[in-house]
Design an enzyme around this catalytic site. Sequence first.
Site, short mmCIF file in Angstrom:
data_model
loop_
_atom_site.label_atom_id
_atom_site.label_comp_id
_atom_site.label_asym_id
_atom_site.label_seq_id
_atom_site.Cartn_x
_atom_site.Cartn_y
_atom_site.Cartn_z
CG LEU A 59 4.21 0.48 -0.60
CD1 LEU A 59 4.58 1.91 -0.90
CD2 LEU A 59 4.27 -0.36 -1.86
CG ASP A 60 0.51 0.59 0.65
OD1 ASP A 60 0.64 1.82 0.61
OD2 ASP A 60 0.38 -0.12 -0.35
CD GLU A 61 2.66 -3.57 6.32
OE1 GLU A 61 2.41 -3.67 7.55
OE2 GLU A 61 2.20 -4.36 5.47
#
Lengths: 283, 283, 283, 283
Positions: free
Chosen positions: B227-229
């Site tokens: 997530l969000d990486e």
Amino acid sequence: MDRTLTLSFSCPDASGIVAEVSGFVAQHHGWITEASQHTEHDLSRFFMRVEIRASSLDFPAEEFSQRFTPLAKKFQMDWHLSDSAHPRRVILLCSKQEHCLYDLLSRHVAQDFRFIVPCVISNHESHRKVVEAHGIPFHHIPVTPENKAEAYQKMADLFRREKADFIVLARYMQVLDENLCREFSGKILNIHHSFLPSFAGAKPYHQAHRRGVKLIGATCHFVTPELDEGPIVEQDVIRVDHSDTPESMVQLGKDIEKVVLARGLRALVEDRVLLAGNKTVVF
Amino acid sequence: MDRTLTLSFSCPDASGIVAEVSGFVAQHHGWITEASQHTEHDLSRFFMRVEIRASSLDFPAEEFSQRFTPLAKKFQMDWHLSDSAHPRRVILLCSKQEHCLYDLLSRHVAQDFRFIVPCVISNHESHRKVVEAHGIPFHHIPVTPENKAEAYQKMADLFRREKADFIVLARYMQVLDENLCREFSGKILNIHHSFLPSFAGAKPYHQAHRRGVKLIGATCHFVTPELDEGPIVEQDVIRVDHSDTPESMVQLGKDIEKVVLARGLRALVEDRVLLAGNKTVVF
Amino acid sequence: MDRTLTLSFSCPDASGIVAEVSGFVAQHHGWITEASQHTEHDLSRFFMRVEIRASSLDFPAEEFSQRFTPLAKKFQMDWHLSDSAHPRRVILLCSKQEHCLYDLLSRHVAQDFRFIVPCVISNHESHRKVVEAHGIPFHHIPVTPENKAEAYQKMADLFRREKADFIVLARYMQVLDENLCREFSGKILNIHHSFLPSFAGAKPYHQAHRRGVKLIGATCHFVTPELDEGPIVEQDVIRVDHSDTPESMVQLGKDIEKVVLARGLRALVEDRVLLAGNKTVVF
Amino acid sequence: MDRTLTLSFSCPDASGIVAEVSGFVAQHHGWITEASQHTEHDLSRFFMRVEIRASSLDFPAEEFSQRFTPLAKKFQMDWHLSDSAHPRRVILLCSKQEHCLYDLLSRHVAQDFRFIVPCVISNHESHRKVVEAHGIPFHHIPVTPENKAEAYQKMADLFRREKADFIVLARYMQVLDENLCREFSGKILNIHHSFLPSFAGAKPYHQAHRRGVKLIGATCHFVTPELDEGPIVEQDVIRVDHSDTPESMVQLGKDIEKVVLARGLRALVEDRVLLAGNKTVVF
């Protein structure tokens, strides 16, 4: 420039504060040249800053504090009065990098915002000549693992002796010790070369390069014992792209570091920065 | 608009790549209208993007791939050819928030950059009317803890059936499952409402408010199972101050979210985005 | 959202205005949630804007005007009171370009700032469907050299009948006639696609391209009978370079045009814009 | 820093230029570290800039010009070769204002981009000390209506004697005479304190204040005999509002003036600026 009194305060939120403060000024025929207010709801705290033309008051500027004290007490204000006749004294600390130092010296020469630099302190000799060309004393205080305590003791002595209102870490590359941070809490301003809270700690441009961000930033904040965690005063960013290396980011970043630090310092010496917990109100 | 072929590739760095690629085009009288190149030193990898006016070539555009293959093999290129005669197909996913969806619909109407929207998928009915007013099919696929697997299966079917080149999460408020992320790796674009890596995860504006930052941001990135990486394609920021609440930040943030997402999508459909590990080269 | 009264005024500069206004509010236990003031020295004129939570007052919101009138008279205020219970009515005018219209519709759906759109008027049919999908009446009023007078008469009738507080030219490509400009003076907002005063008049992006500027801009201003000369409310710019054509500038410019217009409209419907000669105070 | 050769040229547009130039470099095993190209369609002219690592070539750097000449002739190039081993010589001219001078001195100390300052010339004595603290000769050449011709003669002599590649007007407050402009055409860089073409001529911040613009700007441009009309190299803007006076704009503007001038100079000494009629290509 007309002589100006700047009153800034915070206090528990209540109704009627603005009315009473502006009423007090009006009753003495004071001319308010700038006024700002803010309520921090999470803290139920009210913040205000008022600039008054000194000559418009029907009493001498020197009496303001005494006359205002009852009102300050009534609203339990944490307050400060400053007088443009007594500009703030700001000690600059630097290391080898030149950009923030030169930028602040340039502003000191211009006096676009007014401040006195009683001295510059550095852990390197690099900038002695240019500092002394401005008639500003330059103190070389090397910091090594062995002499750290003693070096910071010397600095603290200088801060006290020179009656520094503020200390600015203009890309000073040593971490100050806790005692200094505590004693001069709310008075030491740092410029961190990243858009905090991203990339706290060492080598932020290298961290930014590794993550592939498309903007890099700089953050001006108060120094607290917790590294890079102090209240943020000002920030800005600059665009980078895939062709930038950590080295070119270091170069590009200088242009925002110096501007962000200068904006932060200006706000500080003009009493525009009020602390609200771990945040700042910047009028 | 003239018909254009866009060749983009990355390959192990070597000398002579530009000379051979531009030589190949020149030898066939091709007119290069735009060219960009970059070397990612950490990866010893070379990236290039070339736009060629199709009508200038001395062979039909359809033969380009076949004729270019030997050169691509020689340099072990990971390459892609796209043809402006076949615009990219982009499926939009949205939830209740309207700003990114309206912005992309507006760009779709204008065709400032060319893309086809075969359908819009949402977990809410809110925007059916406005989507259908554009003659675009609208699919309501609710996502609940119970039907998650099934819902994502439906979406994957639509992605495949509609031959989507890219999928855009236009403030779609559900976390996609790992299988989707894997199957459509490098094809799903998200807009995160913070300046990543700061404030990853939920409620970034509330996190930003708590930390007292002076700028808030938005990040357009590829979706990966982490997530969000995922690799960052585009970012921007907007100024806030002490008077902003998390709610006003949410409102202000919309103006950068939609612009950052649109810039990211434009770069993507124009073959300007090449992956370089967990980073992007954006020509 | 709490019901809010917003008082905005300008008056000849004098001492004690803030004290009396805030005193009036405090005396009725009113809670001021936002306050701004400014003195325009060239005009010796004072400007102020105050937001008051309606429920905090010890009299009904409806009585504010009457009760405040004596103070307004005393200071010769040019004043306005607005009530969040009665959002402003904003008629949108558009032509073929979609970006500003879609952006404002998106904000209307979100109600991030509150306004009512009683109708949309256009000299083209292009956007009827999407407007009507929002339940907003769409009026097609073609404008030709022959029917001009009549067309503008129709518009003026609509403005009056719909009790429009403001009219927004959302890239409306006809020059309004003088009578309209006069009758609705201070109520018509335009977006000009250049950084005024540079490149006034027609085809500003082409002018900008010819001059080789490195930034292009957009300006939101009040419409006056003098083309592109009205008071400026908001401006912004975006970077371009040598590779941009007038056509690509037109595309890039849309992203600032719509944001600048929306910021201007927001300021307007929130009573943040006060006229000061041919300039604006925007609180 | 590796030794680098930078080749920049413009020539009539034709097909195969990139292929032949990159082919020439590749054939001698040259490593291209950066390459940019552009076609100016209105002029049917092609522009290119290539950076080559000197050590990668199979001949000495000193032979590049001679070996490249046939290709340059073939395409009728207007070309320039520069060698990082011989940094550019830049004479700075200043008056009383300090910000641009200090900023450039700071960059000279850092050598983030490489340039030599053979001397500083000023019509005032103000900055002698700080310039000399850098070991840079300082020439005080007063300019009065009477001695103008003679003063400019002295400057021209210095420009020639010091073999200046470029001359930078770092807020130098005298208008250069036509002969100087002609003789050193394409070599003199100025910073104008407005966003040209708005507010050309004197006191641009006062003009900006009068017009009520919401952003002020700075423009770095080549000096030509037509005041403020020369080709623009770089521009930027900063936000102002109704509370700004012409005086505060002067202060705020300094922060963009110095950055815009520095960016322009950097591009110039790195051979990134090519003239295209009255415009610039900035790679």
